[in-house]
Design a protein around this motif. Structure first.
Motif, PDB file in Angstrom:
ATOM      1  N   ALA A   1      16.380   4.307   7.554  1.00 44.27           N
ATOM      2  CA  ALA A   1      16.445   5.259   6.396  1.00 44.27           C
ATOM      3  C   ALA A   1      15.573   4.700   5.055  1.00 44.27           C
ATOM      4  O   ALA A   1      15.117   5.479   4.340  1.00 44.27           O
ATOM      5  CB  ALA A   1      17.548   5.944   5.939  1.00 44.27           C
ATOM      6  N   HIS A   2      15.694   3.395   5.107  1.00 51.34           N
ATOM      7  CA  HIS A   2      15.096   2.575   3.975  1.00 51.34           C
ATOM      8  C   HIS A   2      13.719   2.686   4.294  1.00 51.34           C
ATOM      9  O   HIS A   2      13.049   2.351   5.172  1.00 51.34           O
ATOM     10  CB  HIS A   2      15.760   1.137   3.886  1.00 51.34           C
ATOM     11  N   ASP A   3      12.923   3.122   3.305  1.00 49.91           N
ATOM     12  CA  ASP A   3      11.383   3.263   3.208  1.00 49.91           C
ATOM     13  C   ASP A   3      10.704   1.852   3.372  1.00 49.91           C
ATOM     14  O   ASP A   3       9.707   1.864   4.206  1.00 49.91           O
ATOM     15  CB  ASP A   3      10.826   3.940   2.000  1.00 49.91           C
ATOM     16  N   ARG A   4      11.227   0.717   2.785  1.00 54.06           N
ATOM     17  CA  ARG A   4      10.660  -0.499   3.136  1.00 54.06           C
ATOM     18  C   ARG A   4      10.709  -1.038   4.548  1.00 54.06           C
ATOM     19  O   ARG A   4       9.767  -1.608   5.100  1.00 54.06           O
ATOM     20  CB  ARG A   4      11.408  -1.568   2.301  1.00 54.06           C
ATOM     21  N   VAL A   5      11.750  -0.983   5.099  1.00 51.72           N
ATOM     22  CA  VAL A   5      11.999  -0.917   6.562  1.00 51.72           C
ATOM     23  C   VAL A   5      11.038  -0.170   7.414  1.00 51.72           C
ATOM     24  O   VAL A   5      10.270  -0.817   8.411  1.00 51.72           O
ATOM     25  CB  VAL A   5      13.400  -0.686   7.304  1.00 51.72           C
ATOM     26  N   GLN A   6      10.897   1.002   7.066  1.00 47.64           N
ATOM     27  CA  GLN A   6       9.901   1.981   7.771  1.00 47.64           C
ATOM     28  C   GLN A   6       8.478   1.652   7.715  1.00 47.64           C
ATOM     29  O   GLN A   6       7.472   1.673   8.575  1.00 47.64           O
ATOM     30  CB  GLN A   6      10.152   3.491   7.394  1.00 47.64           C
ATOM     31  N   ARG A   7       7.953   1.024   6.511  1.00 46.67           N
ATOM     32  CA  ARG A   7       6.818   0.619   6.219  1.00 46.67           C
ATOM     33  C   ARG A   7       6.616  -0.715   7.045  1.00 46.67           C
ATOM     34  O   ARG A   7       5.305  -0.765   7.306  1.00 46.67           O
ATOM     35  CB  ARG A   7       6.639   0.482   4.818  1.00 46.67           C
ATOM     36  N   LEU A   8       7.413  -1.402   7.429  1.00 49.68           N
ATOM     37  CA  LEU A   8       7.216  -2.499   8.342  1.00 49.68           C
ATOM     38  C   LEU A   8       7.267  -2.109   9.777  1.00 49.68           C
ATOM     39  O   LEU A   8       6.162  -2.629  10.707  1.00 49.68           O
ATOM     40  CB  LEU A   8       8.396  -3.479   7.961  1.00 49.68           C
ATOM     41  N   ALA A   9       8.159  -1.337  10.047  1.00 50.96           N
ATOM     42  CA  ALA A   9       8.135  -0.769  11.684  1.00 50.96           C
ATOM     43  C   ALA A   9       6.980   0.128  12.116  1.00 50.96           C
ATOM     44  O   ALA A   9       6.472  -0.014  13.138  1.00 50.96           O
ATOM     45  CB  ALA A   9       9.498  -0.528  11.998  1.00 50.96           C
ATOM     46  N   GLY A  10       6.695   1.149  11.003  1.00 53.12           N
ATOM     47  CA  GLY A  10       5.720   2.215  11.373  1.00 53.12           C
ATOM     48  C   GLY A  10       4.699   1.727  12.174  1.00 53.12           C
ATOM     49  O   GLY A  10       4.144   2.117  13.144  1.00 53.12           O
ATOM     50  N   PRO A  11       3.994   0.789  11.324  1.00 55.06           N
ATOM     51  CA  PRO A  11       2.536   0.390  11.830  1.00 55.06           C
ATOM     52  C   PRO A  11       2.536  -0.079  13.286  1.00 55.06           C
ATOM     53  O   PRO A  11       1.748   0.014  13.983  1.00 55.06           O
ATOM     54  CB  PRO A  11       1.954  -0.517  10.903  1.00 55.06           C
ATOM     55  N   VAL A  12       3.712  -0.986  13.372  1.00 53.26           N
ATOM     56  CA  VAL A  12       3.886  -1.488  14.952  1.00 53.26           C
ATOM     57  C   VAL A  12       3.910  -0.356  15.985  1.00 53.26           C
ATOM     58  O   VAL A  12       2.941  -0.618  17.024  1.00 53.26           O
ATOM     59  CB  VAL A  12       5.146  -2.417  15.029  1.00 53.26           C
ATOM     60  N   GLY A  13       4.462   0.656  15.780  1.00 54.83           N
ATOM     61  CA  GLY A  13       4.294   1.667  16.697  1.00 54.83           C
ATOM     62  C   GLY A  13       3.145   2.140  17.030  1.00 54.83           C
ATOM     63  O   GLY A  13       2.773   2.687  18.340  1.00 54.83           O
ATOM     64  N   GLY A  14       2.372   2.337  16.007  1.00 60.38           N
ATOM     65  CA  GLY A  14       1.047   3.065  16.256  1.00 60.38           C
ATOM     66  C   GLY A  14      -0.111   2.327  17.091  1.00 60.38           C
ATOM     67  O   GLY A  14      -0.988   2.553  17.681  1.00 60.38           O
TER      68      GLY A  14
END
Length: 437
Positions: free
Chosen positions: A277-290
Motif C-alpha cells: 500500500a506504500h507508494d514507495r514500495v510500489q514504485r520499486l516493485a511496479g517496473p519489475v512486473g512490466g
C-alpha cells in the motif's frame, strides 16, 4: 491496496527469484583446453540443494497467474468476448517476446555452427540459453485451457484442484512404479494446473479461514515425509546423478511443495497488501512486473557475456567451488550480472514493445478471428517450445532445424488468427494492449 497489486507483485517476485537462483548456482571455470566448463554446484556441494526451497517459487507465479486470468476471462465474458479472442490475446503476448528472443539466438547458433564452433561448446551454450523454456509450453497450454478450467471452477470450486492433485499423484506414482517416464510428463500440466486453479479459488474467496494454514501445514508435512522416506530428493530443480527429479517432470513431492507455498502465500497476503500500500514500495516493485517476461527470457545472456569476457580469457579468479572465497565472489558476480541485465533490458524491451505495437496496429483485437489457425498454432508452438526446453537451441552442437520451423510456423499461425482490418491509431492500439494485460 487492491488485490491485483498483490498479484502483480507475486508474479514479478517469482520471476526475479528464479533469475537470481539461476545466477547464484551458475558456476564457470576456465578449462585446461582453453574452453569453459560449468561444474554443477548442486551436484558437487550437496547442502546447496536446500537452497532450492527458497528460489523455486514458480508455484506462486501460477497461483497469481490463475488469479489474474480468472478475473481477465470473467471480464472478457461479461463484455461479450470469446475464448478464441481471449486465448489468442494471451498467446500473442507470450509468443511475440519469445520470438524476439529465439530469433537472434538461433541465428547465432546457425552462424556458430557454420564457422566451426566446437559442438560441445555450442551445445552447452544452446542449453544455457533454453534452460528456462520449460515454463513456456506449460503456461501456454494452461492459459489455453483457462475457459474450460474456469467453467469447472464455477461449478465445482475447490473440488477441481483436489481432483487435479489426486490425478497428479496417480500419474506420478504410476510413472515411478512402472518406470513409465512418458506418462509422468502429464504432470507438467497437472501439477502446475493445481496452483493455477487455486488462483481461481483465491480470487473468489474460497481460500479463507482455516484453509491457508491447512494447505501450508499439510503440504509441508507431506513434502517432509516424501523426502525423508523417499524416493524423492530435497532439491526442487534437476540435479545430475539423482535417480528421481522433482521437476523433470514435476513429482508428487513438488505437488506437496506447491500446496505448501500457496498456503504460506495466502497466510502472508494481508501483510503483503499492507506493505504494497506504500507508494514507495510500489514504485520499486511496479517496473519489475512490466519487464518480468524480458528478465525471464534473457537472463542467461549476461552470464555468457561474463563467461566470454572474464572466464574465457582467464581473468576471473577461480576459488574452489563452494569454498568461502567462492561464496564471497557471488556478491560481485550477482551485481555485475544485474547491471548487464539492466542494459540488456534497456535494449530489448523497446524492441518487444515495438513488435506488439506494430502487430496491434496491423491486426487489432476487434473480434475478427480465425480459430482454425489459433488452436493448431498453439499446439505446434507448444511442441516446438517443449523440444527446445528438453534439448536446448543446439542439440549435439547442431542447428535445430525442425524445432525452429515448428516455432516459426506455430507463432505465425497464432499471429494470423486475427484478421486484418482498418488500422487504429497508435493511442488506440496501446489502450487495447493495456486492457488485455
Amino acid at each position: 491496496m487492491t488485490r491485483d497489486r498483490c498479484v502483480d507483485f507475486l508474479r514479478a517476485w517469482a520471476i526475479v527469484s528464479v533469475v537470481a537462483g539461476h545466477w547464484l548456482i551458475t558456476a564457470l571455470e576456465h578449462g585446461s583446453d582453453g574452453g569453459i566448463t560449468a561444474p554443477e554446484l548442486l551436484a558437487d556441494v550437496p547442502w546447496t540443494r536446500w537452497l532450492t526451497l527458497l528460489f523455486q517459487i514458480m508455484p506462486l507465479f501460477f497461483l497469481a497467474g490463475g488469479h489474474a486470468a480468472g478475473g481477465s476471462w470473467d471480464r472478457a465474458r461479461a463484455d461479450g468476448g470469446t475464448a478464441t479472442g481471449w486465448v489468442g490475446r494471451r498467446a500473442v503476448r507470450l509468443l511475440l517476446p519469445t520470438a524476439a528472443y529465439s530469433a537472434p539466438v538461433l541465428l547465432a547458433v546457425a552462424v556458430s555452427a557454420a564457422v566451426g564452433v566446437a559442438p560441445d561448446t555450442l551445445a552447452l551454450v544452446g542449453w544455457a540459453m533454453a534452460m528456462q523454456f520449460w515454463f513456456l509450453p506449460v503456461y501456454l497450454l494452461v492459459s489455453a485451457l483457462t475457459p474450460v478450467l474456469y467453467a469447472a471452477h464455477g461449478r465445482w470450486g475447490l473440488a477441481v484442484p483436489a481432483a487435479l492433485g489426486a490425478l497428479a499423484v496417480a500419474v506420478g506414482t504410476l510413472a515411478l512404479a512402472a518406470d513409465l517416464p512418458r506418462v509422468g510428463l502429464l504432470n507438467y500440466l497437472l501439477v502446475w494446473a493445481v496452483a493455477y486453479q487455486l488462483g481461481f479459488c483465491w480470487r473468489d474467496g474460497l481460500l479463507e479461514g482455516r484453509r491457508p494454514p491447512a494447505l501450508a501445514l499439510g503440504g509441508g508435512a507431506a513434502f517432509a515425509a516424501l523426502v525423508a522416506l523417499g524416493p524423492f530428493p530435497v532439491s526442487l530443480i534437476l540435479v545430475t546423478g539423482e535417480p528421481v527429479s522433482n521437476t523433470d517432470p514435476p513429482s508428487v513431492a513438488m505437488l506437496a511443495w506447491v500446496l505448501t507455498q500457496c498456503g504460506l502465500c495466502l497466510l502472508a497476503g494481508p501483510g503483503l497488501r499492507r506493505l504494497l500500500a506504500h507508494d514507495r514500495v510500489q514504485r520499486l516493485a511496479g517496473p519489475v512486473g512490466g519487464v518480468s517476461m524480458t528478465l525471464y527470457l534473457w537472463h542467461m545472456l549476461p552470464v555468457l557475456v561474463v563467461a566470454a569476457a572474464l572466464y574465457l580469457t582467464g581473468l576471473a579468479p577461480e576459488p574452489a567451488l563452494g569454498s568461502p572465497a567462492w561464496w564471497a565472489l557471488r556478491v560481485p558476480w550477482l551485481l555485475l550480472l544485474a547491471v548487464l541485465m539492466a542494459a540488456v533490458t534497456a535494449v530489448v524491451r523497446p524492441v518487444e514493445a515495438a513488435l506488439v505495437s506494430r502487430y496491434e496496429r496491423a491486426r487489432p483485437d476487434v473480434g475478427r478471428y480465425r480459430p482454425w489457425l489459433l488452436w493448431p498454432g498453439l499446439a505446434v508452438s507448444a511442441v516446438a517450445l517443449s523440444r527446445f526446453a528438453a534439448h536446448g537451441f543446439a542439440e549435439h552442437g547442431r542447428f535445430p532445424a525442425l524445432p525452429t520451423l515448428g516455432l516459426a510456423a506455430g507463432t505465425a499461425l497464432v499471429l494470423l488468427h486475427r484478421r486484418r482490418t482498418a488500422r487504429p491509431t497508435k493511442r488506440q492500439s496501446w489502450a487495447a494492449l493495456e486492457e488485455a494485460a
